[in-house]
Motif scaffolding. Sequence first.
Motif, PDB file in Angstrom:
ATOM      1  N   ARG A  91       0.837  -1.198   0.000  1.00 15.31           N
ATOM      2  CA  ARG A  91       0.000   0.000   0.000  1.00 15.31           C
ATOM      3  C   ARG A  91       0.873   1.250   0.000  1.00 15.31           C
ATOM      4  NH1 ARG A  91      -2.671  -3.968   2.789  1.00 15.31           N
ATOM      5  NH2 ARG A  91      -4.949  -3.974   2.803  1.00 15.31           N
ATOM      6  N   HIS A  94      -0.165   3.269   4.797  1.00 13.10           N
ATOM      7  CA  HIS A  94      -0.761   2.220   5.642  1.00 13.10           C
ATOM      8  C   HIS A  94      -0.284   0.824   5.206  1.00 13.10           C
ATOM      9  CE1 HIS A  94      -3.758   4.899   7.653  1.00 13.10           C
ATOM     10  NE2 HIS A  94      -3.644   5.582   6.530  1.00 13.10           N
ATOM     11  N   ARG A 130      -8.783  -3.753   9.958  1.00 20.57           N
ATOM     12  CA  ARG A 130      -7.326  -3.681   9.770  1.00 20.57           C
ATOM     13  C   ARG A 130      -6.798  -2.414  10.429  1.00 20.57           C
ATOM     14  NH1 ARG A 130      -3.501  -1.719   6.057  1.00 20.57           N
ATOM     15  NH2 ARG A 130      -1.677  -3.057   5.806  1.00 20.57           N
ATOM     16  N   GLY A 165     -11.155   4.791   8.936  1.00 18.19           N
ATOM     17  CA  GLY A 165     -10.789   5.899   9.817  1.00 18.19           C
ATOM     18  C   GLY A 165      -9.385   5.801  10.353  1.00 18.19           C
ATOM     19  N   ASN A 166      -9.091   6.687  11.278  1.00 16.59           N
ATOM     20  CA  ASN A 166      -7.801   6.733  11.968  1.00 16.59           C
ATOM     21  C   ASN A 166      -8.031   6.771  13.473  1.00 16.59           C
ATOM     22  OD1 ASN A 166      -6.088   6.746   9.733  1.00 16.59           O
ATOM     23  ND2 ASN A 166      -6.018   8.973   9.596  1.00 16.59           N
ATOM     24  N   PHE A 179      -2.678  15.463  -0.746  1.00 20.12           N
ATOM     25  CA  PHE A 179      -2.274  14.200  -0.116  1.00 20.12           C
ATOM     26  C   PHE A 179      -0.941  13.658  -0.649  1.00 20.12           C
ATOM     27  CE2 PHE A 179      -2.760   9.564   0.779  1.00 20.12           C
ATOM     28  CZ  PHE A 179      -2.866   9.646   2.151  1.00 20.12           C
ATOM     29  N   HIS A 240     -14.169  12.490   8.947  1.00 16.55           N
ATOM     30  CA  HIS A 240     -15.040  13.408   8.212  1.00 16.55           C
ATOM     31  C   HIS A 240     -16.428  13.484   8.849  1.00 16.55           C
ATOM     32  CE1 HIS A 240     -12.063  12.809   5.103  1.00 16.55           C
ATOM     33  NE2 HIS A 240     -12.254  11.512   5.225  1.00 16.55           N
ATOM     34  N   PHE A 356     -10.168  -1.608   1.248  1.00 15.86           N
ATOM     35  CA  PHE A 356     -11.157  -0.690   1.820  1.00 15.86           C
ATOM     36  C   PHE A 356     -11.340   0.507   0.890  1.00 15.86           C
ATOM     37  CE2 PHE A 356      -9.337  -2.875   5.496  1.00 15.86           C
ATOM     38  CZ  PHE A 356     -10.466  -3.181   6.241  1.00 15.86           C
ATOM     39  N   LEU A 372     -11.681  16.563   1.477  1.00 13.86           N
ATOM     40  CA  LEU A 372     -10.729  15.466   1.653  1.00 13.86           C
ATOM     41  C   LEU A 372     -11.447  14.141   1.389  1.00 13.86           C
ATOM     42  CD1 LEU A 372      -7.715  15.279   2.671  1.00 13.86           C
ATOM     43  CD2 LEU A 372      -8.678  14.456   4.809  1.00 13.86           C
ATOM     44  N   ARG A 376     -10.927  11.203  -1.508  1.00  9.73           N
ATOM     45  CA  ARG A 376     -10.707   9.814  -1.113  1.00  9.73           C
ATOM     46  C   ARG A 376     -11.639   8.875  -1.871  1.00  9.73           C
ATOM     47  NH1 ARG A 376     -11.147   8.914   5.099  1.00  9.73           N
ATOM     48  NH2 ARG A 376      -9.996   7.006   4.651  1.00  9.73           N
ATOM     49  N   SER A 379      -9.676   7.971  -4.807  1.00 13.47           N
ATOM     50  CA  SER A 379      -8.339   7.391  -4.664  1.00 13.47           C
ATOM     51  C   SER A 379      -8.318   5.894  -4.332  1.00 13.47           C
ATOM     52  CB  SER A 379      -7.596   8.176  -3.577  1.00 13.47           C
ATOM     53  OG  SER A 379      -6.318   7.657  -3.378  1.00 13.47           O
ATOM     54  N   TYR A 380      -9.231   5.470  -3.479  1.00 19.89           N
ATOM     55  CA  TYR A 380      -9.112   4.101  -2.972  1.00 19.89           C
ATOM     56  C   TYR A 380      -9.448   3.048  -4.031  1.00 19.89           C
ATOM     57  CZ  TYR A 380      -8.400   6.001   1.683  1.00 19.89           C
ATOM     58  OH  TYR A 380      -7.885   6.670   2.757  1.00 19.89           O
ATOM     59  N   THR A 383      -6.492   2.872  -6.285  1.00 20.90           N
ATOM     60  CA  THR A 383      -5.321   2.188  -5.729  1.00 20.90           C
ATOM     61  C   THR A 383      -5.539   0.676  -5.692  1.00 20.90           C
ATOM     62  OG1 THR A 383      -3.572   2.701  -4.140  1.00 20.90           O
ATOM     63  CG2 THR A 383      -5.629   2.010  -3.196  1.00 20.90           C
ATOM     64  N   GLN A 384      -6.774   0.235  -5.449  1.00 21.44           N
ATOM     65  CA  GLN A 384      -7.010  -1.222  -5.399  1.00 21.44           C
ATOM     66  C   GLN A 384      -6.759  -1.836  -6.779  1.00 21.44           C
ATOM     67  OE1 GLN A 384      -6.902  -1.744  -2.543  1.00 21.44           O
ATOM     68  NE2 GLN A 384      -8.124  -0.240  -1.430  1.00 21.44           N
TER      69      GLN A 384
HETATM   70 FE1  HDD Z   1      -6.192   6.977   3.240  1.00 20.79          FE
HETATM   71  C1  HDD Z   1      -5.255   3.745   2.899  1.00 20.79           C
HETATM   72  C2  HDD Z   1      -7.350   6.328   6.424  1.00 20.79           C
HETATM   73  C3  HDD Z   1      -6.859  10.312   3.697  1.00 20.79           C
HETATM   74  C4  HDD Z   1      -5.459   7.544   0.009  1.00 20.79           C
HETATM   75  N1  HDD Z   1      -6.270   5.344   4.435  1.00 20.79           N
HETATM   76  C5  HDD Z   1      -5.829   4.108   4.109  1.00 20.79           C
HETATM   77  C6  HDD Z   1      -6.057   3.216   5.208  1.00 20.79           C
HETATM   78  C7  HDD Z   1      -6.634   3.943   6.206  1.00 20.79           C
HETATM   79  C8  HDD Z   1      -6.786   5.290   5.707  1.00 20.79           C
HETATM   80  C9  HDD Z   1      -7.052   3.437   7.559  1.00 20.79           C
HETATM   81  C10 HDD Z   1      -5.657   1.751   5.251  1.00 20.79           C
HETATM   82  C11 HDD Z   1      -6.750   0.867   4.784  1.00 20.79           C
HETATM   83  C12 HDD Z   1      -6.318  -0.569   4.909  1.00 20.79           C
HETATM   84  O1  HDD Z   1      -6.101  -1.017   6.045  1.00 20.79           O
HETATM   85  O2  HDD Z   1      -6.209  -1.224   3.879  1.00 20.79           O
HETATM   86  N2  HDD Z   1      -6.880   8.107   4.785  1.00 20.79           N
HETATM   87  C13 HDD Z   1      -7.400   7.637   5.965  1.00 20.79           C
HETATM   88  C14 HDD Z   1      -8.021   8.719   6.689  1.00 20.79           C
HETATM   89  C15 HDD Z   1      -7.864   9.845   5.925  1.00 20.79           C
HETATM   90  C16 HDD Z   1      -7.173   9.454   4.722  1.00 20.79           C
HETATM   91  C17 HDD Z   1      -8.718   8.580   8.024  1.00 20.79           C
HETATM   92  C18 HDD Z   1      -8.317  11.228   6.194  1.00 20.79           C
HETATM   93  C19 HDD Z   1      -9.313  11.534   6.956  1.00 20.79           C
HETATM   94  N3  HDD Z   1      -6.122   8.625   2.091  1.00 20.79           N
HETATM   95  C20 HDD Z   1      -6.478   9.907   2.445  1.00 20.79           C
HETATM   96  C21 HDD Z   1      -6.451  10.754   1.288  1.00 20.79           C
HETATM   97  C22 HDD Z   1      -6.063   9.976   0.224  1.00 20.79           C
HETATM   98  C23 HDD Z   1      -5.865   8.643   0.755  1.00 20.79           C
HETATM   99  C24 HDD Z   1      -6.798  12.225   1.283  1.00 20.79           C
HETATM  100  C25 HDD Z   1      -5.851  10.309  -1.223  1.00 20.79           C
HETATM  101  C26 HDD Z   1      -6.278  11.344  -1.827  1.00 20.79           C
HETATM  102  N4  HDD Z   1      -5.400   5.855   1.740  1.00 20.79           N
HETATM  103  C27 HDD Z   1      -5.229   6.288   0.473  1.00 20.79           C
HETATM  104  C28 HDD Z   1      -4.768   5.201  -0.462  1.00 20.79           C
HETATM  105  C29 HDD Z   1      -4.753   3.966   0.472  1.00 20.79           C
HETATM  106  C30 HDD Z   1      -5.141   4.538   1.807  1.00 20.79           C
HETATM  107  C31 HDD Z   1      -3.577   5.466  -1.268  1.00 20.79           C
HETATM  108  C32 HDD Z   1      -3.486   3.119   0.487  1.00 20.79           C
HETATM  109  C33 HDD Z   1      -3.919   1.704   0.429  1.00 20.79           C
HETATM  110  C34 HDD Z   1      -5.355   1.758   0.198  1.00 20.79           C
HETATM  111  O3  HDD Z   1      -5.758   3.043   0.099  1.00 20.79           O
HETATM  112  O4  HDD Z   1      -6.092   0.813   0.097  1.00 20.79           O
HETATM  113  O5  HDD Z   1      -5.626   5.080  -1.498  1.00 20.79           O
END
Ligand code: HDD
Length: 709
Positions: A91, A94, A130, A165-166, A179, A240, A356, A372, A376, A379-380, A383-384
């Motif tokens: 990833r 994360h 996760r 979430g976080n 980002f 959010h 996710f 934001l 997202r 993006s997700y 990325t998958q």
């Molecule tokens: Fe994200 C993974 C949480 C902003 C792009 N994010 C990822 C995961 C978590 C979060 C928990 C891990 C999921 C897993 O266990 O597979 N991210 C957040 C939170 C955000 C946040 C709480 C703000 C409130 N993320 C954020 C932004 C972007 C991304 C603004 C892109 C514009 N995040 C990603 C990603 C990931 C990811 C690149 C990497 C792996 C995945 O998605 O599956 O797309």
Amino acid sequence: MANAPKKNTRENARSKKSRSTGRQAAAKMQVGEGGEPHQTTTGEVLTSNQGVPIADHQNTLTVGPRGPQLIEDSFMREKITHFDHERIPERAVHARGYAAHGYFEAYGKNAPLTKAAFLQPGVKTDVFVRFSTVAGSKGSPDTARDVRGFAVKFYTTEGNYDLVGNNIPVFFIQDAIKFPDLIHSVKPAPDRGFPQAQSAHDSFWDFVSLTPESVNMLMWVMSDRAIPRSFRMMDGFGVHTFRLINKSGKSTFVKFHWRPKLGAVSLIWDEALAIAGADPDFHRRDLWNAIEDGDYPEWELSVQAFSEEEADAFDFDVLDPTKLVPEELVPLRPLGKMVLNRNVDNFFAETEQVAFCPSHVVPGIDLSNDPLLQGRLFSYLDTQLSRLGSPNFHQIPVNKPRCPVGNFQRDGHMQTGAQATRVAYEPNSLDDGGPREDPKRGFQSYPAEEFGQKLRIRPESFADHYTQARQFWHSMTEPEQRHIIGGFSFELGKVQRQEIRERMVGHLMVVDPDLAKSVAEKLGLEGKIRPARPAVEPRDIEPSPALSQYRAVKGDLGGKKVGVLVTDGAPSRLFRALKKAVKAAGGQLATVAVRPAPVALDDGTSLEVDHFLAGAPSAVFDAVVLIPGPDEVEELLSLSASVDWVRDAFAHLKVIGYTPEIVTILERANIERFAAEDDGLVELSNKAVKTFVEEASQHRCWDREPAVR
Ligand code: HDD
């Protein structure tokens, strides 16, 4: 422990279990429908991926015993080719994570807020969760200072819902377009490929000090929240503002909160650093062990619910993800509880391949215009596709909905569904069994009114970057404030460019002059700091006590581990009394001996030990006890590991129980002089066991801290 001897009882229990199921367990190679384990092979013969029995798994086909190998050896080629392709891209963020299965059970009390099926009274829904760190790669240590991901997949009857979430309720940036910059600044520099899994370096602080909207988040990331004691002792937040939609189509804004049953507590920074070396798997081991033991971690899901009109009256914008809604303003309303009760069978199949997406919402839950979140949503999914390599990633068992799925999407890489229909379109009149839309049950987007010009602009209501950072600071207890000062000082101390340090402390001046002064002092920057010039002057608002982790401590040993250093001749009665008392308080006792071999207690009982001293520094325990046999004290005294054990425990603010015989060790560790006034140094007798447990239940000895650092 990374190097724990075989006596780690829980892990041994698991391996015993595996052994007892013999070949069956060994053959458990994949995860089947609904996440249930099943076997790919039913027989006992080793086969190729085509199911052909293999006669010799040790030698490649050659011409003569010492001749060249033959390309004809399809078994060898299949095996090596598969191996060559074992890895998928980690990833982008994360990457390091750990997951488990469980269930969510809705209470129903606040169900009228939403029509979501899984939130109706008594409904039980399978989940996959996760936890992760953000910056580090897959092999980085668990205890790095970082935000923790808290991603939950609910397998509801109306499709999968992902709450991604976080463990911190705010974020660094307001618009997703920033980002990649944020992440590039924190990840290893492209030229040198380091530093790994940390933010204590120039590029991160360069970026955030030039991005004032990050200031509130930085306060959280420099606080104890970024070094949780355990995934099981960590809050979660949806961050959010979302919407809940009820049966009549009414929308209520919500913020999601997860609260752990064990309470939210953290490590001490020096301790987190020590654990990173002693046990880089500290958090995943803790979660895995707890679930194997049947000590299932539990969280309560709540929402802060408010109307659009109420939101308009707040003095911050609820669409701004760098802001939170104080609980004193909008209290939590519980929705249900989540229990994690099953470890994964295969890390790759489940934890790595789980996908996710915040865009995965179900009827009854909807999105907001938080910029934001909106980014997202794109993006997700994207990325998958690159991570898992196919638009059919939803067919991987861990991602597969547990309800019927039917549409006219077809084919693609790794398609596993052999859809036996003539038509792949609708409307159609050829295939009357095909799936049809259902306006009643189907997902309806909330018909929010939207209008305006097309603009690239930040709303003015997002411009106050300091008021909530100041509120956070003023809501902390004294120890928590000390840790924030320590966090900033450590991180900025690692920054080499003086102007970056100064710029950052300039922001802290606006947050709070005392905070800035303390950090400046530790960095030798007194008199050099010019305050940042905020776009909007911050206001002083009421502190929010709910933001503090340590204002209220749960006061038991739930989920905690007490390390007991024993030798031959250790007092058996005291040992048993301790074990009983720690267990009664919800904790666990782990024994440590100089060697990984049983010790004989003073009544002759042989005690199997869990760890050996060099492999189990006191950093990995929440409190420690030294009860060696009187004749063994000399040996302990000669070992730096035992002196370090007690010295580190003291520095990490842990409660230390000891028998009078070991005073010489306390002296050698230079802590005996504190014994008279430090409540966390408990001289043990059978009676004092209660005192020890009470003190250890306070988590750490905060009063000791000023004397230690
Ligand atoms: Fe994200 C993974 C949480 C902003 C792009 N994010 C990822 C995961 C978590 C979060 C928990 C891990 C999921 C897993 O266990 O597979 N991210 C957040 C939170 C955000 C946040 C709480 C703000 C409130 N993320 C954020 C932004 C972007 C991304 C603004 C892109 C514009 N995040 C990603 C990603 C990931 C990811 C690149 C990497 C792996 C995945 O998605 O599956 O797309």
